[in-house]
Write a protein that holds these residues in place. Structure first.
Motif, PDB file in Angstrom:
ATOM      1  N   GLN A  23       0.835  -1.188   0.000  1.00 22.83           N
ATOM      2  CA  GLN A  23       0.000   0.000   0.000  1.00 22.83           C
ATOM      3  C   GLN A  23       0.878   1.249   0.000  1.00 22.83           C
ATOM      4  OE1 GLN A  23      -2.338   0.149   3.580  1.00 22.83           O
ATOM      5  NE2 GLN A  23      -0.564   0.232   4.937  1.00 22.83           N
ATOM      6  N   LEU A  24       0.256   2.364  -0.363  1.00 24.59           N
ATOM      7  CA  LEU A  24       0.947   3.643  -0.358  1.00 24.59           C
ATOM      8  C   LEU A  24       0.379   4.486   0.771  1.00 24.59           C
ATOM      9  CD1 LEU A  24       0.863   4.390  -4.186  1.00 24.59           C
ATOM     10  CD2 LEU A  24       2.849   3.686  -2.849  1.00 24.59           C
ATOM     11  N   GLN A  25       1.233   4.985   1.599  1.00 20.61           N
ATOM     12  CA  GLN A  25       0.802   5.807   2.724  1.00 20.61           C
ATOM     13  C   GLN A  25       1.548   7.123   2.703  1.00 20.61           C
ATOM     14  OE1 GLN A  25       1.328   4.031   6.573  1.00 20.61           O
ATOM     15  NE2 GLN A  25       0.153   5.594   7.637  1.00 20.61           N
ATOM     16  N   ALA A  26       0.800   8.203   2.527  1.00 18.99           N
ATOM     17  CA  ALA A  26       1.376   9.543   2.548  1.00 18.99           C
ATOM     18  C   ALA A  26       1.152  10.149   3.921  1.00 18.99           C
ATOM     19  CB  ALA A  26       0.731  10.413   1.477  1.00 18.99           C
ATOM     20  N   PHE A  27       2.142  10.851   4.426  1.00 21.74           N
ATOM     21  CA  PHE A  27       2.003  11.498   5.730  1.00 21.74           C
ATOM     22  C   PHE A  27       2.922  12.713   5.785  1.00 21.74           C
ATOM     23  CE2 PHE A  27       5.966   9.697   7.378  1.00 21.74           C
ATOM     24  CZ  PHE A  27       6.099   8.536   6.643  1.00 21.74           C
ATOM     25  N   GLY A  28       2.709  13.510   6.831  1.00 18.20           N
ATOM     26  CA  GLY A  28       3.523  14.707   7.016  1.00 18.20           C
ATOM     27  C   GLY A  28       2.781  16.008   6.775  1.00 18.20           C
ATOM     28  N   GLY A  29       1.511  15.936   6.406  1.00 19.39           N
ATOM     29  CA  GLY A  29       0.750  17.142   6.183  1.00 19.39           C
ATOM     30  C   GLY A  29       0.418  17.852   7.479  1.00 19.39           C
ATOM     31  N   GLY A  30      -0.214  19.002   7.342  1.00 21.74           N
ATOM     32  CA  GLY A  30      -0.596  19.761   8.524  1.00 21.74           C
ATOM     33  C   GLY A  30      -0.962  21.180   8.155  1.00 21.74           C
ATOM     34  N   LEU A  31      -1.091  22.011   9.180  1.00 15.97           N
ATOM     35  CA  LEU A  31      -1.420  23.425   9.003  1.00 15.97           C
ATOM     36  C   LEU A  31      -0.126  24.235   9.010  1.00 15.97           C
ATOM     37  CD1 LEU A  31      -3.434  25.814   8.931  1.00 15.97           C
ATOM     38  CD2 LEU A  31      -3.450  25.700  11.451  1.00 15.97           C
ATOM     39  N   VAL A  32       0.044  25.066   8.012  1.00 15.20           N
ATOM     40  CA  VAL A  32       1.248  25.889   7.915  1.00 15.20           C
ATOM     41  C   VAL A  32       0.866  27.267   7.414  1.00 15.20           C
ATOM     42  CG1 VAL A  32       1.755  25.072   5.572  1.00 15.20           C
ATOM     43  CG2 VAL A  32       3.613  25.943   7.012  1.00 15.20           C
ATOM     44  N   GLN A  33       1.603  28.263   7.842  1.00 22.10           N
ATOM     45  CA  GLN A  33       1.329  29.632   7.410  1.00 22.10           C
ATOM     46  C   GLN A  33       1.872  29.865   6.000  1.00 22.10           C
ATOM     47  OE1 GLN A  33       2.942  32.286  10.380  1.00 22.10           O
ATOM     48  NE2 GLN A  33       1.113  32.105  11.663  1.00 22.10           N
ATOM     49  N   PRO A  34       1.288  30.804   5.298  1.00 15.75           N
ATOM     50  CA  PRO A  34       1.834  31.155   3.969  1.00 15.75           C
ATOM     51  C   PRO A  34       3.314  31.518   4.087  1.00 15.75           C
ATOM     52  CG  PRO A  34      -0.307  32.167   4.282  1.00 15.75           C
ATOM     53  CD  PRO A  34       0.059  31.560   5.605  1.00 15.75           C
ATOM     54  N   GLY A  35       4.079  31.025   3.144  1.00 20.42           N
ATOM     55  CA  GLY A  35       5.528  31.234   3.173  1.00 20.42           C
ATOM     56  C   GLY A  35       6.280  30.152   3.908  1.00 20.42           C
ATOM     57  N   GLY A  36       5.567  29.286   4.596  1.00 22.79           N
ATOM     58  CA  GLY A  36       6.199  28.224   5.355  1.00 22.79           C
ATOM     59  C   GLY A  36       6.562  27.031   4.486  1.00 22.79           C
ATOM     60  N   PHE A  37       6.976  25.954   5.168  1.00 20.61           N
ATOM     61  CA  PHE A  37       7.394  24.767   4.437  1.00 20.61           C
ATOM     62  C   PHE A  37       6.904  23.512   5.154  1.00 20.61           C
ATOM     63  CE2 PHE A  37      10.621  23.036   7.257  1.00 20.61           C
ATOM     64  CZ  PHE A  37      10.956  24.133   8.036  1.00 20.61           C
ATOM     65  N   LEU A  38       6.825  22.448   4.383  1.00 16.89           N
ATOM     66  CA  LEU A  38       6.498  21.118   4.892  1.00 16.89           C
ATOM     67  C   LEU A  38       7.260  20.095   4.075  1.00 16.89           C
ATOM     68  CD1 LEU A  38       2.597  21.047   5.405  1.00 16.89           C
ATOM     69  CD2 LEU A  38       4.328  20.844   7.202  1.00 16.89           C
ATOM     70  N   LYS A  39       7.496  18.945   4.660  1.00 21.31           N
ATOM     71  CA  LYS A  39       8.062  17.827   3.918  1.00 21.31           C
ATOM     72  C   LYS A  39       7.131  16.638   4.055  1.00 21.31           C
ATOM     73  CE  LYS A  39      12.178  15.004   3.170  1.00 21.31           C
ATOM     74  NZ  LYS A  39      13.578  14.721   3.585  1.00 21.31           N
ATOM     75  N   LEU A  40       6.601  16.202   2.953  1.00 20.61           N
ATOM     76  CA  LEU A  40       5.722  15.039   2.935  1.00 20.61           C
ATOM     77  C   LEU A  40       6.527  13.778   2.653  1.00 20.61           C
ATOM     78  CD1 LEU A  40       2.723  16.413   0.839  1.00 20.61           C
ATOM     79  CD2 LEU A  40       3.173  16.648   3.283  1.00 20.61           C
ATOM     80  N   SER A  41       6.056  12.682   3.212  1.00 17.85           N
ATOM     81  CA  SER A  41       6.695  11.395   2.983  1.00 17.85           C
ATOM     82  C   SER A  41       5.663  10.411   2.469  1.00 17.85           C
ATOM     83  CB  SER A  41       7.304  10.856   4.281  1.00 17.85           C
ATOM     84  OG  SER A  41       8.271  11.738   4.806  1.00 17.85           O
ATOM     85  N   CYS A  42       6.138   9.460   1.686  1.00 19.29           N
ATOM     86  CA  CYS A  42       5.263   8.418   1.149  1.00 19.29           C
ATOM     87  C   CYS A  42       5.975   7.090   1.318  1.00 19.29           C
ATOM     88  CB  CYS A  42       4.967   8.679  -0.315  1.00 19.29           C
ATOM     89  SG  CYS A  42       4.136   7.312  -1.165  1.00 19.29           S
ATOM     90  N   ALA A  43       5.319   6.182   2.013  1.00 15.35           N
ATOM     91  CA  ALA A  43       5.888   4.856   2.227  1.00 15.35           C
ATOM     92  C   ALA A  43       5.165   3.847   1.343  1.00 15.35           C
ATOM     93  CB  ALA A  43       5.755   4.469   3.697  1.00 15.35           C
ATOM     94  N   ALA A  44       5.927   3.092   0.578  1.00 12.98           N
ATOM     95  CA  ALA A  44       5.362   2.040  -0.268  1.00 12.98           C
ATOM     96  C   ALA A  44       5.675   0.704   0.374  1.00 12.98           C
ATOM     97  CB  ALA A  44       5.953   2.112  -1.668  1.00 12.98           C
TER      98      ALA A  44
END
Length: 112
Positions: free
Chosen positions: A1-22
């Motif tokens: 299965q594919l599982q994406a995670f790492g999302g959330g609430l962030v302010q404009p101009g901010g950053f996030l790193k998403l991960s996907c596990a296969a």
């Protein structure tokens, strides 16, 4: 299965790193993409990474997002910088044809 995670609430101009596990049999991360679906819109491919070819980005995220793969860990990542409100969406990973079973995705909300 594919599982994406790492999302959330962030302010404009901010950053996030998403991960996907296969995980499980039958998954190859040689040709992978990150997709997103904003409320009321169709799912779109925003970044892709193809082994031996390179990476590609939608114009809307070019210069801000970066896709990478860790073959040893069977993981795919999406680094998102300079986030904008229009980046708000549920983000999914899948192969570049979108033919693997879709996971639940991870919600990214960009808001002040």
């Amino acid at each position: 299965q594919l599982q994406a995670f790492g999302g959330g609430l962030v302010q404009p101009g901010g950053f996030l790193k998403l991960s996907c596990a296969a995980s499980g049999s039958g998954f190859s991360i040689n040709e992978m993409g990150w997709y997103r679906q904003a409320p009321g819109k169709q799912r779109e491919l925003v970044a892709s990474a193809i082994r031996g070819v390179g990476v590609n980005y939608a114009d809307s995220v070019k210069g801000r997002f970066s896709i990478s793969r860790d073959v040893a860990k069977n993981m795919v990542y999406l680094r998102m910088n300079s986030l904008k409100s229009e980046d708000t969406a549920v983000y999914y990973c899948n192969n570049i044809r979108g033919t693997y079973p879709w996971g639940q995705g991870t919600l990214v909300t960009v808001s002040s």
